[in-house]
Structure formats: C-alpha cells, structure tokens
Scaffold this motif. Sequence first.
Motif, short mmCIF file in Angstrom:
data_model
loop_
_atom_site.label_atom_id
_atom_site.label_comp_id
_atom_site.label_asym_id
_atom_site.label_seq_id
_atom_site.Cartn_x
_atom_site.Cartn_y
_atom_site.Cartn_z
N GLN A 158 0.83 -1.21 0.00
CA GLN A 158 0.00 0.00 0.00
C GLN A 158 0.87 1.26 0.00
O GLN A 158 0.63 2.20 0.76
N LEU A 159 1.86 1.25 -0.87
CA LEU A 159 2.76 2.40 -1.00
C LEU A 159 2.61 3.10 -2.34
O LEU A 159 3.40 3.99 -2.65
N THR A 160 1.64 2.71 -3.13
CA THR A 160 1.44 3.39 -4.41
C THR A 160 1.05 4.84 -4.15
O THR A 160 0.30 5.14 -3.23
N GLY A 161 1.56 5.71 -4.95
CA GLY A 161 1.28 7.13 -4.77
C GLY A 161 2.23 7.82 -3.81
O GLY A 161 2.19 9.05 -3.68
N VAL A 162 3.09 7.06 -3.14
CA VAL A 162 4.07 7.66 -2.23
C VAL A 162 5.27 8.18 -3.03
O VAL A 162 5.80 7.48 -3.89
N THR A 163 5.65 9.41 -2.73
CA THR A 163 6.85 9.99 -3.33
C THR A 163 7.94 10.06 -2.26
O THR A 163 7.67 10.44 -1.13
N ALA A 164 9.15 9.68 -2.62
CA ALA A 164 10.26 9.72 -1.67
C ALA A 164 11.56 9.95 -2.43
O ALA A 164 11.71 9.51 -3.58
N ARG A 165 12.46 10.66 -1.79
CA ARG A 165 13.82 10.74 -2.31
C ARG A 165 14.57 9.51 -1.83
O ARG A 165 14.41 9.08 -0.68
N VAL A 166 15.36 8.91 -2.71
CA VAL A 166 16.03 7.64 -2.38
C VAL A 166 17.54 7.82 -2.49
O VAL A 166 18.04 8.41 -3.45
N GLY A 167 18.24 7.30 -1.49
CA GLY A 167 19.69 7.34 -1.50
C GLY A 167 20.26 5.99 -1.11
O GLY A 167 19.60 5.20 -0.43
N ILE A 168 21.48 5.72 -1.54
CA ILE A 168 22.16 4.49 -1.16
C ILE A 168 23.54 4.85 -0.63
O ILE A 168 24.25 5.70 -1.20
N VAL A 169 23.90 4.22 0.50
CA VAL A 169 25.22 4.40 1.10
C VAL A 169 25.95 3.07 0.98
O VAL A 169 25.46 2.04 1.47
N LEU A 170 27.11 3.08 0.35
CA LEU A 170 27.85 1.86 0.06
C LEU A 170 29.12 1.77 0.87
O LEU A 170 29.99 2.65 0.80
N ASP A 171 29.24 0.72 1.63
CA ASP A 171 30.47 0.39 2.35
C ASP A 171 31.56 0.09 1.32
O ASP A 171 31.37 -0.71 0.41
N ILE A 172 32.70 0.76 1.46
CA ILE A 172 33.83 0.47 0.58
C ILE A 172 35.08 0.21 1.41
O ILE A 172 36.20 0.55 1.04
N SER A 173 34.86 -0.41 2.59
CA SER A 173 35.98 -0.79 3.45
C SER A 173 36.69 -2.01 2.84
O SER A 173 36.21 -2.61 1.87
N GLY A 174 37.82 -2.37 3.41
CA GLY A 174 38.67 -3.40 2.83
C GLY A 174 37.99 -4.74 2.61
O GLY A 174 38.25 -5.42 1.62
N SER A 175 37.10 -5.11 3.51
CA SER A 175 36.42 -6.40 3.41
C SER A 175 35.43 -6.45 2.25
O SER A 175 34.95 -7.53 1.89
N MET A 176 35.13 -5.29 1.67
CA MET A 176 34.19 -5.24 0.54
C MET A 176 34.88 -5.37 -0.81
O MET A 176 34.22 -5.42 -1.86
N ARG A 177 36.19 -5.43 -0.83
CA ARG A 177 36.95 -5.38 -2.09
C ARG A 177 36.48 -6.44 -3.08
O ARG A 177 36.28 -6.15 -4.27
N ASN A 178 36.27 -7.67 -2.63
CA ASN A 178 35.87 -8.74 -3.53
C ASN A 178 34.50 -8.50 -4.15
O ASN A 178 34.28 -8.80 -5.33
N LEU A 179 33.58 -7.92 -3.38
CA LEU A 179 32.23 -7.66 -3.91
C LEU A 179 32.25 -6.57 -4.97
O LEU A 179 31.45 -6.60 -5.92
N TYR A 180 33.14 -5.61 -4.83
CA TYR A 180 33.30 -4.61 -5.88
C TYR A 180 33.91 -5.24 -7.12
O TYR A 180 33.45 -5.01 -8.25
#
Length: 224
Positions: free
Chosen positions: A19-41
């Motif tokens: 029941q979220l149709t018609g809802v307006t929102a600004r959307v942002g994403i915060v991405l971890d780029i610490s050393g343990s994330m290297r493989n996923l990048y």
Amino acid sequence: MSKIDLRKKIVQFTLEKKQLTGVTARVGIVLDISGSMRNLYARGVVQEVVERILAVASKFDDNGVLDVWVYDNEFSRMESVTERDFGDYVKRHILNNRSIHKFGFNNEPPVMEDVIRKYTKEEKKDKTPVFIIFINDGGVVRATKKVIKSAAVQPIFWQFVGIGNSDFEVLEGLDNMTGRVVDNADFVHLDRIEEVTDEELYDRLLNEFPHWLKAAKDKRILQP
C-alpha cells in the motif's frame, strides 16, 4: 523489456502489496567500501546492487534519481545515478576515481551526518520523505546508534542491509533501541545478496518503510 524495466515492474507490485502506491520519496544508497568489501566490488556485486536499488528510486522519485555515497574511514558524496547513466557506474565513478578513499576501515557516523546535512539543511525546502538504503558488511561502530537516535526527528528512514556473515550486533539491536520519537531504522541480513531474488529483496527492503511513514506523519515529522 530491459532488466531495469523488469525490476521496476517488480517494485510496482511490491508497492501495491504494501500500500505504498502514490508515495513519493527521495532515495539514497550508502555503500560500504571498506577493505572487506573489495571482492564484492571486483565481482560486480556492488554494481548490481546499485542497479537493483535504482529501480526503487525510479518508482519513488519523480526524477528517477538515486543519490549515492561511499564510505570507509572517509566518505564521498557521489554523482547521483539515473536510468540514463547507470551502466558501469561503480567502475566509472568509484573504482576508477582516484579521489575516492577505498578499502580502509569502516566509520559510519561521518557519512550519516552528510546524508542528514544534504536532506535537512542543503535541501531543507523539500519536505519529501527520504528513504536511505545503507549497505554494510559488518562491524558498524557503536556511535552509529547515537546518530540514528538524534536523527529520529528528521524525515529520513534508514534501511540497513547487512551482507556477508560478519558481526552485525549494533544493527541487530536497532529494533530495541529506545529514546526515539519514532522508529526510524530497520535492519535486514542478506548473507549473499547476489543470490536473493528481486522479489525477496524489494519485499524486505520495503517492509518497515510504510510503518515509519505513518508514525512520522502522526508525530508531524512529515506533512500529513
């Protein structure tokens, strides 16, 4: 039909179910780029995450814009991404960008404060609710709780997504955190996010957002 269009259809179905149709929102994403994330990048998993979240922004935001931050022990506010320019976004704007600090240790509060600064000070005239997806692979510093608590009066909902099998003690305690005007944060753990279907991902990402919208309106944090 392109992959982004297919994902937008799945998002639309999820919005209708919640029941979220018609809802307006600004959307942002915060991405971890610490050393343990290297493989996923390196494996393109983070690029895929950006594309999947872009489909959410395309349905929520009138301009279809997804705001982006990356952080380790430093942070960078990135160029926003849209359907026109999402291809190889992570490689072009993050991995190949020498000005971006990468693969250090993680420190969440500074990037969270910048998110708050953007939406509540720099763009304070815009009263649209904000939906932040925060990708992290564990080890969140305890001071993160203080930022979340103080931000409860702001029109921002924080959806934390834990990936991998590291320590998520701080994030797992969000639901039990007291002293807030409203519950402004949620945590989901998706061990291998690349193996989670779009249907499950969107269902879990959007599970608590409707409850926050209602509570924030009741407390006049958002306009009724």
